[in-house]
Design a protein around this motif. Structure first.
Motif, PDB file in Angstrom:
ATOM      1  N   ILE B  18       0.282  -1.352  -0.267  1.00  4.15           N
ATOM      2  CA  ILE B  18      -0.086   0.149   0.165  1.00  4.15           C
ATOM      3  C   ILE B  18       1.032   1.039  -0.181  1.00  4.15           C
ATOM      4  O   ILE B  18       2.048   1.296   0.850  1.00  4.15           O
ATOM      5  N   GLY B  19       0.633   2.201  -0.961  1.00  9.83           N
ATOM      6  CA  GLY B  19       1.127   3.557  -1.307  1.00  9.83           C
ATOM      7  C   GLY B  19       2.377   3.656  -1.952  1.00  9.83           C
ATOM      8  O   GLY B  19       3.061   4.876  -1.574  1.00  9.83           O
ATOM      9  N   THR B  20       2.900   2.349  -2.545  1.00  7.46           N
ATOM     10  CA  THR B  20       3.535   2.287  -3.243  1.00  7.46           C
ATOM     11  C   THR B  20       3.022   2.014  -4.549  1.00  7.46           C
ATOM     12  O   THR B  20       2.145   1.770  -4.583  1.00  7.46           O
ATOM     13  N   GLU B  23       1.367  -0.754  -5.291  1.00 10.59           N
ATOM     14  CA  GLU B  23      -0.424  -1.936  -4.992  1.00 10.59           C
ATOM     15  C   GLU B  23      -0.678  -2.397  -5.691  1.00 10.59           C
ATOM     16  O   GLU B  23      -0.736  -2.207  -6.721  1.00 10.59           O
ATOM     17  N   THR B  64      -8.113  -5.441   4.190  1.00 10.71           N
ATOM     18  CA  THR B  64      -7.717  -4.102   4.543  1.00 10.71           C
ATOM     19  C   THR B  64      -9.166  -3.471   4.313  1.00 10.71           C
ATOM     20  O   THR B  64      -8.741  -2.038   4.517  1.00 10.71           O
TER      21      THR B  64
END
Ligand code: ADP
Ligand code: MG
Lengths: 428, 236
Positions: B18-20, B23, B64
């Motif tokens: 997440i956040g890369t 993702e 998530t």
């Protein structure tokens, strides 16, 4: 219950990797072993020092002979001929003569209580019929009894006449009386015994009986019957037996109020005057207290040095344990994942690896303690001192090993505990 | 009588990295309900997200997004140590690669979940022996995993999954590493647990024949449920 399981588990994984475990423990083993060894030896030396202190008296001065440093020229010669340090033995010509000591006593009459001289004739046995007693025959001056605080339980010391004539009269220990005279002191006093020393026979009349005191150093394995005790005869008697007249060494008992250290210096310079022409030997005088001091100093230096080495070994050992624990948890990542899948809480995983680390350290500690006691005892035996491994140092070592286990095991264990179960299970 | 809902999942999503820029949304909104005593198969291509879903069902991982009740406990809000306890008490995992603890004999492996469940020693041994007898491994109690064949290891693993008498058994391709004959034996064991002990079983499998033997077949494709149908529920 979980602790027990964890210990079992830890022992199991050590068994599976014996060589690795041993190598890991090496630092701990060396560290703990050196601490225990030095403690064991240190205790013996401390006992020896305080024993010497009390039996010799701190105010006594020992005067002896020391080999002179060779002149520069001869040193060079000596070097080219096979190294320095050729030892010479002092002979009758080098010894202090009776006149020297008498003059010395007169000069310093204000400072000296007594002069104690001992001349050893040799060790042997008193025998009569089936009975025997092991003895060591020594000639002593009257000052000897004063310097050594001998406890006379029956009879008397030598008379002035006996001392001057060198009569074969003896002061024996209560052990001799037990062995030869059935413990009957009345019977012993005035009796004549035959002592066989180096194939020579000496007959002496018993005039006094002293109480044998087992010295702290007298850690002998011999039985009560076989203990060797001193038999004292007048100095002159021993000298004529040995065909000698000088003294290689003597002890000065100083009067109270005299500073032993400065008096030792004066004594040395006094006798130096007699030895200017002697190429080989020079007099040396030490006060008992300065000897004790230098010994204690040396001991604490050695202890400090070994403690530093031990500390470094333990630090390196601890880091080794941490390293091996990190390797171990990496190898067992899937196992950790599985355990977590089976419901192991993080705290159980942490506990498992801390216990493993503690077990490694404690086993290392125990091996170190055993090795240390062996090393210490061997060293103490070489120094002829009784080995006294201290319980407290053993307990401290064990506690310390455990502490190292916790300290260096915590980080790897925590790393294992915090692993994500999925990551751990997926680990290839 | 209406059966109890053991698993109740709504809108489950799972994203990785997440956040890369990498993702990756593996589960894209899954709704599943499983009732007590059901035997369910999950099928789908490799990489479709079956294992990810299984891990969330097993409370090894958190979604998530979405809500998940396991036996009426809200898993999405549970703390780590509560999840450990849930895995220990309510879930029995069976892995494709067995995951027995190395250098630890069959009996000790089966005892392990009970150890973490604080069952006392005597009861542990008794229960472990009983379970190993059910899976037909009673004569291999002291054998180490490295001394057992694949099928035997999987039988020990199934006994271990049953240790704390969990509500659900989750099996992720349990026959994937076995030949068809041994796979058959393992499958028979699941049928036995289902029939004789009324266990709820969720089985991920690649084999259409094995899936067909369960009561309900759920198909997953690219992180979404694309189909659901009844199976025969019959052991062949
Ligand atoms: N822990 C994870 N971290 C990153 N990516 C993951 C993780 N678990 C699964 N994936 C990815 O999610 C996708 C689905 O994987 P998985 O659920 O194992 O599929 P399946 O079991 O259906 O074969 C794969 O592309 C995989 O690389
Ligand atoms: Mg998978």
């Amino acid at each position: 219950m979980l602790i027990y399981e964890n210990i079992r588990l830890a022992l199991f994984s050590l068994k599976a990797n014996k060589m690795r475990a041993l190598l890991t423990m090496l630092g701990i083993i060396i560290g703990i072993a050196s601490v225990i060894a030095i403690m064991t030896v240190g205790n013996s030396i401390t006992a020896y020092v305080s024993d010497t202190m009390s039996s010799m008296g701190a105010s006594n001065i020992t005067v002896g002979l020391q080999q002179k440093r060779e002149e520069e020229e001869t040193t060079r010669e000596g070097m080219s001929f096979g190294g320095p340090g050729r030892m010479k033995t002092a002979t009758e010509d080098d010894y202090f003569t009776k006149e020297m000591v008498e003059n010395y006593c007169e000069t310093y009459a204000d400072s000296i209580t007594a002069i104690s001289v001992q001349e050893n004739v040799g060790s042997g046995q008193i025998t009569e019929n089936q009975l025997y007693a092991n003895i060591s025959l020594s000639g002593v001056s009257l000052g000897y009894f004063l310097a050594n605080d001998l406890n006379l339980i029956e009879g008397r010391f030598f008379t002035e006449k006996e001392t001057n004539d060198g009569k074969m009269v003896a002061i024996v220990s209560d052990k001799v009386v037990n062995n030869m005279y059935d413990g009957n002191e009345e019977k012993a006093l005035g009796s004549i015994f035959q002592a066989n020393i180096n194939e020579k026979y000496y007959s002496c009349t018993i005039v006094g009986i002293y109480e044998y005191e087992e010295s702290a150093m007298g850690f002998s394995s011999s039985s009560e019957q076989d203990i060797t005790t001193e038999v004292y005869v007048p100095l002159k008697a021993a000298q004529s037996a040995n065909h000698s007249s000088g003294y290689s060494q003597f002890t000065v008992v100083t009067k109270t109020g005299v500073d032993p250290d400065s008096f030792a210096e004066s004594t040395e310079s006094y006798f130096n005057a007699y030895y200017r022409k002697n190429n080989n030997f020079a007099p040396s005088a030490y006060s008992m207290s300065s000897m004790v001091e230098s010994m204690t100093e040396m001991l604490s230096t050695i202890t400090l040095a070994i403690s530093i080495i031990a500390g470094i070994a333990l630090l390196v050992g601890g880091i080794g344990v941490m390293n091996i624990m990190l390797v171990s948890i990496t190898e067992r990542t899937r196992e950790i994942g599985t355990r977590k899948a089976l419901g192991a809480p993080n705290s159980s995983i942490r506990l498992q690896f801390i216990v493993e680390s503690i077990v490694i350290c404690i086993i290392g500690g125990i091996i170190g303690i055993i090795l240390g006691i062996i090393m210490g005892s061997v060293a103490a035996n070489l120094m002829d001192a009784p080995a006294t491994p201290s319980i407290s140092s053993i307990l401290i070592s064990l506690t310390f090993s455990m502490f190292i286990g916790v300290f260096f095991g915590y980080h790897p264990a925590n790393k294992a505990a915090k692993m994500d179960p999925i990551e751990a299970l997926r680990y290839e | 009588m209406e059966k109890k809902k053991v698993i109740d999942m709504k809108g489950i999503k799972k994203r990785f990295y997440i956040g890369t820029p990498n993702e990756l949304e593996v589960l894209k909104g899954i709704d599943i309900e499983v009732y007590e005593g059901e035997f369910v198969a999950i099928v789908g291509a490799s990489g479709s997200g079956k294992s990810t879903l299984m891990n969330i069902i097993g409370s090894l991982d958190r979604p998530t997004e979405g809500t998940y009740f396991l036996d009426d406990v809200n898993i999405t809000e549970a703390k780590d140590h509560q999840l450990s306890a849930i895995r220990n008490q309510k879930i029995g995992f069976v892995f494709q690669t067995y995951n027995l603890i190395a250098k630890t004999n069959a009996l000790k492996n089966v005892e392990m979940p009970m150890l973490y469940g604080k069952v006392n020693g005597k009861q542990r041994v008794e229960r472990a022996k009983e379970l190993l007898t059910i899976v037909g491994m009673e004569d291999r109690l002291k054998h180490l995993p490295e001394e057992l064949s694949g099928g035997q290891k999987q039988r020990v693993a199934i006994a271990r999954a049953m240790a704390n008498n969990p509500a659900i058994i989750l099996a992720d391709e349990p026959t994937g590493a076995l030949d068809s004959e041994t796979g058959r034996m393992v499958m028979d064991l699941f049928h036995k647990l289902h029939k004789e002990q009324g266990k709820t079983i969720i089985l991920i499998t690649h084999s259409p024949e094995l899936a067909e033997e369960t009561e309900r077949i759920i198909t997953i494709k690219d992180g979404l449920i694309t189909g659901e149908r009844k199976g025969s529920g019959k052991q062949c």
